[in-house]
Design an enzyme around this catalytic site. Structure first.
Site, PDB file in Angstrom:
ATOM      1  N   ASN A 181      -6.930  -2.679   1.897  1.00 27.47           N
ATOM      2  CA  ASN A 181      -7.017  -4.140   1.988  1.00 27.47           C
ATOM      3  C   ASN A 181      -8.482  -4.557   1.999  1.00 27.47           C
ATOM      4  O   ASN A 181      -9.295  -3.964   2.706  1.00 27.47           O
ATOM      5  CB  ASN A 181      -6.365  -4.657   3.270  1.00 27.47           C
ATOM      6  CG  ASN A 181      -4.865  -4.639   3.232  1.00 27.47           C
ATOM      7  OD1 ASN A 181      -4.250  -4.522   2.182  1.00 27.47           O
ATOM      8  ND2 ASN A 181      -4.258  -4.728   4.397  1.00 27.47           N
TER       9      ASN A 181
ATOM     10  N   ARG B 256       0.831  -1.205   0.000  1.00 23.87           N
ATOM     11  CA  ARG B 256       0.000   0.000   0.000  1.00 23.87           C
ATOM     12  C   ARG B 256       0.862   1.251   0.000  1.00 23.87           C
ATOM     13  O   ARG B 256       0.550   2.227  -0.673  1.00 23.87           O
ATOM     14  CB  ARG B 256      -0.975  -0.020   1.177  1.00 23.87           C
ATOM     15  CG  ARG B 256      -2.038  -1.094   1.021  1.00 23.87           C
ATOM     16  CD  ARG B 256      -3.149  -0.979   2.059  1.00 23.87           C
ATOM     17  NE  ARG B 256      -2.721  -0.607   3.386  1.00 23.87           N
ATOM     18  CZ  ARG B 256      -2.292  -1.463   4.319  1.00 23.87           C
ATOM     19  NH1 ARG B 256      -2.230  -2.756   4.075  1.00 23.87           N
ATOM     20  NH2 ARG B 256      -1.942  -1.035   5.512  1.00 23.87           N
TER      21      ARG B 256
END
Length: 91
Positions: A38, A20
């Site tokens: 997520n 990320r």
């Protein structure tokens, strides 16, 4: 030229702060706003808004295997920008 929204679902070994963070860094370099999140099924959802050519560049990077995770597949959807993001966040 108006902005566009790219929503990409990335499957593989990608859930984690490193992936990320990498997406956020690339998006900011490209001048894109959005988020990387997520999902419960093991995928990461990447939403990016900005010029289409820059969103396409991000998609190429996601598919190119240069990420910290092991990307197996990327599915994308294109739409009009909502303008609801300021900056890029990791969730």
């Amino acid at each position: 030229m108006s902005d566009i929204r790219l929503t990409a679902w990335v499957r593989g070994r990608v859930q984690g702060v490193g992936f990320r963070w990498w997406v956020r860094a690339r998006a900011l370099e490209l001048g894109l706003a959005g988020a990387a999140t997520n999902l419960d099924d093991g995928r990461v959802e990447v939403v990016a808004e900005g010029p289409r050519d820059r969103c396409e560049q991000l998609l190429v990077l996601l598919r190119g295997g240069t990420t910290p995770g092991q990307v197996e597949s990327v599915t994308e959807r294109w739409a009009n920008s909502t303008g609801s993001f300021s900056g890029f966040v990791e969730r």
